[in-house]
Design a protein around this motif. Structure first.
Motif, PDB file in Angstrom:
ATOM      1  N   ALA A   1       0.827  -1.208   0.000  1.00  0.00           N
ATOM      2  CA  ALA A   1       0.000   0.000   0.000  1.00  0.00           C
ATOM      3  C   ALA A   1       0.858   1.254   0.000  1.00  0.00           C
ATOM      4  N   ASP A   2       2.040   1.167   0.595  1.00  0.00           N
ATOM      5  CA  ASP A   2       2.925   2.324   0.677  1.00  0.00           C
ATOM      6  C   ASP A   2       3.477   2.748  -0.680  1.00  0.00           C
ATOM      7  N   HIS A   3       3.342   1.889  -1.686  1.00  0.00           N
ATOM      8  CA  HIS A   3       3.736   2.281  -3.041  1.00  0.00           C
ATOM      9  C   HIS A   3       2.939   3.499  -3.502  1.00  0.00           C
ATOM     10  N   ALA A   4       1.723   3.664  -2.981  1.00  0.00           N
ATOM     11  CA  ALA A   4       0.899   4.805  -3.368  1.00  0.00           C
ATOM     12  C   ALA A   4       1.538   6.121  -2.973  1.00  0.00           C
ATOM     13  N   LEU A   5       2.364   6.086  -1.925  1.00  0.00           N
ATOM     14  CA  LEU A   5       3.054   7.296  -1.464  1.00  0.00           C
ATOM     15  C   LEU A   5       4.507   7.342  -1.914  1.00  0.00           C
ATOM     16  N   GLY A   6       4.909   6.393  -2.731  1.00  0.00           N
ATOM     17  CA  GLY A   6       6.288   6.377  -3.218  1.00  0.00           C
ATOM     18  C   GLY A   6       7.279   5.729  -2.286  1.00  0.00           C
TER      19      GLY A   6
ATOM     20  N   PRO B   1      -1.029   2.699  13.995  1.00  0.00           N
ATOM     21  CA  PRO B   1      -0.456   3.880  13.352  1.00  0.00           C
ATOM     22  C   PRO B   1       0.816   4.316  14.056  1.00  0.00           C
ATOM     23  N   SER B   2       1.510   5.299  13.484  1.00  0.00           N
ATOM     24  CA  SER B   2       2.737   5.801  14.098  1.00  0.00           C
ATOM     25  C   SER B   2       2.377   6.713  15.266  1.00  0.00           C
TER      26      SER B   2
ATOM     27  N   TYR C   1      11.503   2.486  10.872  1.00  0.00           N
ATOM     28  CA  TYR C   1      10.539   2.065  11.887  1.00  0.00           C
ATOM     29  C   TYR C   1       9.103   2.099  11.370  1.00  0.00           C
ATOM     30  N   HIS C   2       8.849   2.895  10.328  1.00  0.00           N
ATOM     31  CA  HIS C   2       7.478   3.085   9.856  1.00  0.00           C
ATOM     32  C   HIS C   2       7.423   3.215   8.342  1.00  0.00           C
ATOM     33  N   TYR C   3       6.250   2.898   7.810  1.00  0.00           N
ATOM     34  CA  TYR C   3       5.919   3.192   6.422  1.00  0.00           C
ATOM     35  C   TYR C   3       5.244   4.556   6.362  1.00  0.00           C
ATOM     36  N   GLY C   4       5.160   5.114   5.164  1.00  0.00           N
ATOM     37  CA  GLY C   4       4.501   6.405   5.027  1.00  0.00           C
ATOM     38  C   GLY C   4       3.046   6.365   5.421  1.00  0.00           C
TER      39      GLY C   4
END
Length: 447
Positions: free
Chosen positions: A174-179, A298-299, A339-342
């Protein structure tokens, strides 16, 4: 400007004379003890130490953190008079100096914090004996700060037990959507080298200390007669820490550095972070170890840093600069350290603003604008989490569509929050957000 940060200033005598005020704190203390006892029982059953041994170490052993005990004591001293403050600090420093010398002499690792915790316990007894409601209130804040870290450590261990599988493949896709910003920022930090890492790491781990600094500014003067603000940073911090970890169970994720990088201890999908961005259009749950907390989605670091930023907005320039610095550095660190994805950061922003909307400006009550904002923020957060899980493949295949959609969803929450609480009174945004011009008899809303 400063009166807005301090909140509604009503006479303190009413607070001190309020019947049953101490009884309320007593009930709260019993509830906290029962909660800690339950967590400790779970820890014993599952075979790990739990919060009680950690609390004992703060008193008589080696504290896990040197900064948190002193931060708790600093909060507790807000509500007592100057004489008591000086005496408490002197005793705490003296105990820590003696303890540090004993540790060094016996060859044990250097540590401080015992003095702060011991004095905090003594201060609790002293304020109760004096029936000082303001003092008891500040001591409770200090104790809650320390106890929250113990509860958090225990909860993180519980997440590894109840969620042996993690959803990192879905999150990364899913993080591909944010690059894939974690891969981008992680590569940039590697290029910058150790100095940049050291600075960001210090900012990242000292987030509670920055929050305490803002809280002390917001609560300054309460011991000398100024009323407690109707809302201040500690309330938001604690609520985020109470609600946020529930999502660790609902959406267990360990983070890029663990699932796709060198810290996976053999459970990682591959040593890919931050050099290679994987793309797997058939994501599955993956088993992970019993050591790594499922504390990614979430973060909460993002949520806490954003709350710190919000509460610093109406302070002096140095407070605003500090709040901005901590927010920017925390966002960079959460991504750059792997530590986190976008998408975790987006969820953290929505969580923070939704919870802050429940607490901010209590003078307004639960008007239509507040109900609308809290309901909308909650719906957006649920929608984001469901889409990360069940639309991960479309997110990755059509980033030009879903990337802006994610940011737009977050942006609408940010815009509604601004209109509801921060837009200039009388403006179109403020009117839509339910704000009214402050009359001569209405107290200024808290910030």
């Amino acid at each position: 400007m400063n009166d807005v940060l301090q909140g509604d200033e009503r006479p303190t005598c009413a607070e001190k004379a309020a019947p049953g005020a101490l009884r309320m704190y007593g009930v709260g203390a019993v509830a906290v003890v029962l909660f800690l006892g339950t967590l400790q029982l779970v820890a014993w059953i599952q075979g790990f130490s739990g919060p009680v041994p950690s609390i004992w170490n703060d008193f008589a052993g080696t504290p896990k953190s040197m900064a948190v005990p002193w931060g708790g004591l600093a909060l507790a001293l807000i509500g007592v008079n100057t004489t008591t403050r000086i005496r408490a600090l002197s005793i705490a420093v003296g105990i820590d100096v003696v303890g540090a010398l004993v540790r060094v002499e016996s060859g044990r690792p250097f540590s401080v914090g015992n003095g702060a915790v011991i004095v905090l316990a003594g201060l609790a007894a002293y304020t109760l004996w004096r029936r000082d409601v303001g003092g008891v209130r500040s001591v409770c804040l200090g104790c809650l700060l320390i106890l929250a870290t113990k509860v958090g450590d225990t909860w993180l261990h519980i997440t590894t037990i109840v969620r042996p599988y993690v959803l990192d493949e879905y999150a990364q896709l899913a993080d591909h959507a944010l690059g894939n910003p974690s891969w981008v920022v992680g590569s940039a930090l590697e290029a910058l080298g150790p100095p940049a890492y050291a600075v960001l790491h210090w900012v990242y781990i000292q987030l509670p200390i920055a929050a305490i600094a803002i809280a002390i500014y917001q609560l300054r003067g309460v011991a000398s007669g100024r009323a407690w603000p109707s809302h201040y940073l500690v309330r938001t911090f604690l609520l985020i820490g109470l609600v946020g970890p529930v999502f660790y169970i609902l959406f267990p994720v360990v983070g890029p550095m663990f699932a796709f990088g060198p810290a996976g201890q053999g459970f990682e999908i591959g040593n890919l972070w931050p050099a290679i961005v994987p793309f797997d259009d058939s994501p599955t749950k993956i088993p992970f170890d019993a050591e790594t907390p499922r504390n990614c989605m979430p973060s909460l670091h993002t949520a806490w840093a954003l709350s710190l930023f919000i509460h610093s907005r109406q302070g002096p320039w140095w407070l605003r600069a500090g709040g901005t610095t901590w927010l920017v550095c925390t966002l960079v660190a959460t991504l750059g350290f792997g530590y986190h994805y976008g998408i975790d950061l987006v969820a953290g922003v929505v969580l923070c603003l939704t919870l802050e909307s429940m607490l901010r400006d209590p003078e307004r009550g639960w008007d239509r604008a507040r109900i609308r904002l809290v309901g909308y923020g909650s719906a957006v957060l649920v929608l984001l989490l469901l889409s990360y899980r069940y639309l991960a493949v479309p997110f990755a295949e059509y980033p030009e569509l879903f990337g802006p959609a994610i940011l737009l969803a977050m942006g609408t929450v940010v815009g509604m929050f601004y209109a509801t609480f921060f837009a200039a009174p009388g403006s179109v945004f403020a009117t839509w957000g339910g704000q009214t011009l402050i009359g001569p008899t209405r107290p200024a809303p808290s910030r």
